[in-house]
Design a protein around this motif. Structure first.
Motif, PDB file in Angstrom:
ATOM      1  N   THR A 106       0.884  -1.057   0.041  1.00  0.00           N
ATOM      2  CA  THR A 106       0.027   0.000   0.004  1.00  0.00           C
ATOM      3  C   THR A 106       0.822   1.115  -0.003  1.00  0.00           C
ATOM      4  O   THR A 106       1.937   1.086   0.766  1.00  0.00           O
ATOM      5  N   TYR A 107       0.563   2.263  -0.657  1.00  0.00           N
ATOM      6  CA  TYR A 107       1.446   3.403  -0.769  1.00  0.00           C
ATOM      7  C   TYR A 107       0.459   4.801  -0.726  1.00  0.00           C
ATOM      8  O   TYR A 107      -0.834   4.511  -1.254  1.00  0.00           O
ATOM      9  N   ILE A 108       0.783   5.710   0.015  1.00  0.00           N
ATOM     10  CA  ILE A 108       0.137   6.951   0.208  1.00  0.00           C
ATOM     11  C   ILE A 108       0.878   7.745  -0.657  1.00  0.00           C
ATOM     12  O   ILE A 108       2.021   8.063  -0.486  1.00  0.00           O
ATOM     13  N   VAL A 109       0.194   8.506  -1.486  1.00  0.00           N
ATOM     14  CA  VAL A 109       0.752   9.498  -2.841  1.00  0.00           C
ATOM     15  C   VAL A 109      -0.235  10.530  -2.651  1.00  0.00           C
ATOM     16  O   VAL A 109      -1.394  10.356  -3.161  1.00  0.00           O
ATOM     17  N   GLU A 110       0.240  11.472  -2.135  1.00  0.00           N
ATOM     18  CA  GLU A 110      -0.597  13.058  -2.006  1.00  0.00           C
ATOM     19  C   GLU A 110      -1.746  12.538  -1.330  1.00  0.00           C
ATOM     20  O   GLU A 110      -1.968  12.158   0.055  1.00  0.00           O
ATOM     21  N   ASP A 111      -2.922  12.944  -2.167  1.00  0.00           N
ATOM     22  CA  ASP A 111      -4.190  12.418  -1.436  1.00  0.00           C
ATOM     23  C   ASP A 111      -4.936  11.292  -2.056  1.00  0.00           C
ATOM     24  O   ASP A 111      -6.030  10.953  -2.196  1.00  0.00           O
ATOM     25  N   MET A 112      -4.015  10.182  -2.438  1.00  0.00           N
ATOM     26  CA  MET A 112      -4.486   8.942  -2.850  1.00  0.00           C
ATOM     27  C   MET A 112      -3.882   7.922  -1.808  1.00  0.00           C
ATOM     28  O   MET A 112      -2.791   7.855  -1.399  1.00  0.00           O
ATOM     29  N   VAL A 113      -4.778   6.808  -1.556  1.00  0.00           N
ATOM     30  CA  VAL A 113      -4.075   5.349  -1.084  1.00  0.00           C
ATOM     31  C   VAL A 113      -4.224   4.552  -2.348  1.00  0.00           C
ATOM     32  O   VAL A 113      -5.290   4.410  -2.815  1.00  0.00           O
ATOM     33  N   ILE A 114      -3.153   3.810  -2.543  1.00  0.00           N
ATOM     34  CA  ILE A 114      -2.945   2.840  -3.652  1.00  0.00           C
ATOM     35  C   ILE A 114      -2.586   1.745  -3.172  1.00  0.00           C
ATOM     36  O   ILE A 114      -1.404   1.658  -2.664  1.00  0.00           O
ATOM     37  N   ALA A 115      -3.366   0.591  -3.295  1.00  0.00           N
ATOM     38  CA  ALA A 115      -3.098  -0.584  -2.852  1.00  0.00           C
ATOM     39  C   ALA A 115      -2.848  -1.717  -3.761  1.00  0.00           C
ATOM     40  O   ALA A 115      -3.668  -1.523  -5.063  1.00  0.00           O
ATOM     41  N   ARG A 116      -1.754  -2.477  -4.137  1.00  0.00           N
ATOM     42  CA  ARG A 116      -1.285  -3.159  -4.933  1.00  0.00           C
ATOM     43  C   ARG A 116      -1.544  -4.871  -4.287  1.00  0.00           C
ATOM     44  O   ARG A 116      -0.883  -5.023  -3.537  1.00  0.00           O
ATOM     45  N   PHE A 117      -2.430  -5.653  -5.110  1.00  0.00           N
ATOM     46  CA  PHE A 117      -2.507  -6.932  -4.574  1.00  0.00           C
ATOM     47  C   PHE A 117      -2.129  -8.246  -5.391  1.00  0.00           C
ATOM     48  O   PHE A 117      -2.390  -7.907  -6.656  1.00  0.00           O
ATOM     49  N   LYS A 118      -0.962  -8.666  -5.130  1.00  0.00           N
ATOM     50  CA  LYS A 118      -0.588  -9.555  -5.936  1.00  0.00           C
ATOM     51  C   LYS A 118      -0.949 -11.052  -5.431  1.00  0.00           C
ATOM     52  O   LYS A 118      -1.189 -11.332  -4.264  1.00  0.00           O
ATOM     53  N   GLY A 119      -1.224 -11.832  -6.595  1.00  0.00           N
ATOM     54  CA  GLY A 119      -1.565 -13.158  -6.450  1.00  0.00           C
ATOM     55  C   GLY A 119      -3.207 -13.398  -5.805  1.00  0.00           C
ATOM     56  O   GLY A 119      -3.191 -14.087  -4.825  1.00  0.00           O
ATOM     57  N   VAL A 120      -3.925 -12.618  -6.518  1.00  0.00           N
ATOM     58  CA  VAL A 120      -5.461 -12.787  -5.993  1.00  0.00           C
ATOM     59  C   VAL A 120      -6.284 -13.820  -6.694  1.00  0.00           C
ATOM     60  O   VAL A 120      -7.295 -13.975  -5.930  1.00  0.00           O
ATOM     61  N   LEU A 121      -5.973 -14.399  -7.618  1.00  0.00           N
ATOM     62  CA  LEU A 121      -6.945 -15.540  -8.231  1.00  0.00           C
ATOM     63  C   LEU A 121      -6.872 -17.001  -7.554  1.00  0.00           C
ATOM     64  O   LEU A 121      -5.518 -17.219  -7.164  1.00  0.00           O
ATOM     65  N   THR A 122      -8.088 -17.140  -7.564  1.00  0.00           N
ATOM     66  CA  THR A 122      -7.919 -18.541  -6.910  1.00  0.00           C
ATOM     67  C   THR A 122      -7.943 -19.620  -7.993  1.00  0.00           C
ATOM     68  O   THR A 122      -7.578 -19.196  -9.097  1.00  0.00           O
ATOM     69  N   VAL A 123      -7.588 -20.688  -7.477  1.00  0.00           N
ATOM     70  CA  VAL A 123      -7.205 -21.863  -8.473  1.00  0.00           C
ATOM     71  C   VAL A 123      -8.266 -22.051  -9.721  1.00  0.00           C
ATOM     72  O   VAL A 123      -7.941 -22.178 -10.811  1.00  0.00           O
ATOM     73  N   GLU A 124      -9.739 -22.028  -9.107  1.00  0.00           N
ATOM     74  CA  GLU A 124     -10.647 -21.917 -10.352  1.00  0.00           C
ATOM     75  C   GLU A 124     -10.449 -20.805 -11.208  1.00  0.00           C
ATOM     76  O   GLU A 124     -10.617 -21.048 -12.600  1.00  0.00           O
ATOM     77  N   GLU A 125     -10.426 -19.651 -10.794  1.00  0.00           N
ATOM     78  CA  GLU A 125     -10.050 -18.599 -11.701  1.00  0.00           C
ATOM     79  C   GLU A 125      -8.836 -18.626 -12.462  1.00  0.00           C
ATOM     80  O   GLU A 125      -9.004 -18.311 -13.831  1.00  0.00           O
ATOM     81  N   LYS A 126      -7.694 -19.038 -12.105  1.00  0.00           N
ATOM     82  CA  LYS A 126      -6.687 -19.377 -12.892  1.00  0.00           C
ATOM     83  C   LYS A 126      -6.848 -20.237 -13.911  1.00  0.00           C
ATOM     84  O   LYS A 126      -6.327 -20.028 -15.247  1.00  0.00           O
ATOM     85  N   HIS A 127      -7.546 -21.267 -13.633  1.00  0.00           N
ATOM     86  CA  HIS A 127      -8.189 -22.266 -14.977  1.00  0.00           C
ATOM     87  C   HIS A 127      -9.124 -21.525 -15.852  1.00  0.00           C
ATOM     88  O   HIS A 127      -8.770 -21.580 -17.179  1.00  0.00           O
ATOM     89  N   LEU A 128     -10.027 -20.829 -15.518  1.00  0.00           N
ATOM     90  CA  LEU A 128     -10.889 -19.991 -16.380  1.00  0.00           C
ATOM     91  C   LEU A 128     -10.330 -18.745 -17.104  1.00  0.00           C
ATOM     92  O   LEU A 128     -10.662 -18.583 -18.414  1.00  0.00           O
ATOM     93  N   VAL A 129      -9.139 -18.222 -16.757  1.00  0.00           N
ATOM     94  CA  VAL A 129      -8.571 -17.242 -17.418  1.00  0.00           C
ATOM     95  C   VAL A 129      -7.811 -17.764 -18.588  1.00  0.00           C
ATOM     96  O   VAL A 129      -7.295 -16.867 -19.425  1.00  0.00           O
ATOM     97  N   GLU A 130      -7.805 -18.926 -18.792  1.00  0.00           N
ATOM     98  CA  GLU A 130      -6.990 -19.690 -19.958  1.00  0.00           C
ATOM     99  C   GLU A 130      -7.878 -19.344 -21.114  1.00  0.00           C
ATOM    100  O   GLU A 130      -7.468 -19.579 -22.274  1.00  0.00           O
ATOM    101  N   HIS A 131      -9.097 -18.959 -21.123  1.00  0.00           N
ATOM    102  CA  HIS A 131     -10.222 -19.047 -22.075  1.00  0.00           C
ATOM    103  C   HIS A 131     -10.795 -17.546 -22.145  1.00  0.00           C
ATOM    104  O   HIS A 131     -10.918 -16.890 -21.131  1.00  0.00           O
ATOM    105  N   ASP A 132     -10.911 -17.206 -23.434  1.00  0.00           N
ATOM    106  CA  ASP A 132     -11.673 -15.775 -23.559  1.00  0.00           C
ATOM    107  C   ASP A 132     -12.809 -15.475 -22.664  1.00  0.00           C
ATOM    108  O   ASP A 132     -12.731 -14.426 -21.845  1.00  0.00           O
ATOM    109  N   ASN A 133     -13.740 -16.519 -22.951  1.00  0.00           N
ATOM    110  CA  ASN A 133     -15.092 -16.200 -22.016  1.00  0.00           C
ATOM    111  C   ASN A 133     -14.563 -16.247 -20.462  1.00  0.00           C
ATOM    112  O   ASN A 133     -15.365 -15.645 -19.738  1.00  0.00           O
ATOM    113  N   GLY A 134     -13.849 -17.094 -20.172  1.00  0.00           N
ATOM    114  CA  GLY A 134     -13.268 -17.159 -18.883  1.00  0.00           C
ATOM    115  C   GLY A 134     -12.968 -15.866 -18.166  1.00  0.00           C
ATOM    116  O   GLY A 134     -13.066 -15.563 -17.014  1.00  0.00           O
TER     117      GLY A 134
END
Length: 121
Positions: free
Chosen positions: A32-60
């Protein structure tokens, strides 16, 4: 008066805790970063196992983005409340997006004042 690094760490911890409560799991890494009047949060590794399989296809990919957008709309106020509680600032707007390619999510909270200016570096 709080230091910037300490508040950024507290926000990260609170975001992780909230995501675990709401979704059942948190991200692998949060910064998380505080930059002037913003709080910016960066989350890595948020996809579930199921989502990782789904994103292999356009519709997914579309389905995962759509589902995550709906979840964000459902829980957005809770994330804003965390920011307001820890920063003592009012959140004017907030924005979110997820990359189905990298499995990262970004949250941006626009505050009512320049918080970075008030904090000890």
């Amino acid at each position: 008066m709080a230091t910037k690094k300490r508040l950024e760490a507290e926000l990260s911890e609170a975001f992780i805790k909230l995501q675990r409560e709401l979704i059942g799991r948190g991200p692998q890494e949060t910064r998380t970063y505080i930059v002037e009047d913003m709080v910016i949060a960066r989350f890595k590794g948020v996809l579930t196992v199921e989502e990782k399989h789904l994103v292999e296809h356009d519709n997914g990919r579309k389905l995962v983005k759509q589902m995550r957008q709906i979840l964000r709309e459902m829980y957005g106020e809770k994330f804003e409340a965390v920011v307001e509680k820890l920063t003592n600032c009012h959140v004017l707007t907030s924005h979110s997006d997820i990359s189905t390619r990298s499995g990262e999510r970004i949250e941006v909270f626009v505050l009512d004042r320049n918080l970075e200016k008030e904090l000890i570096q």
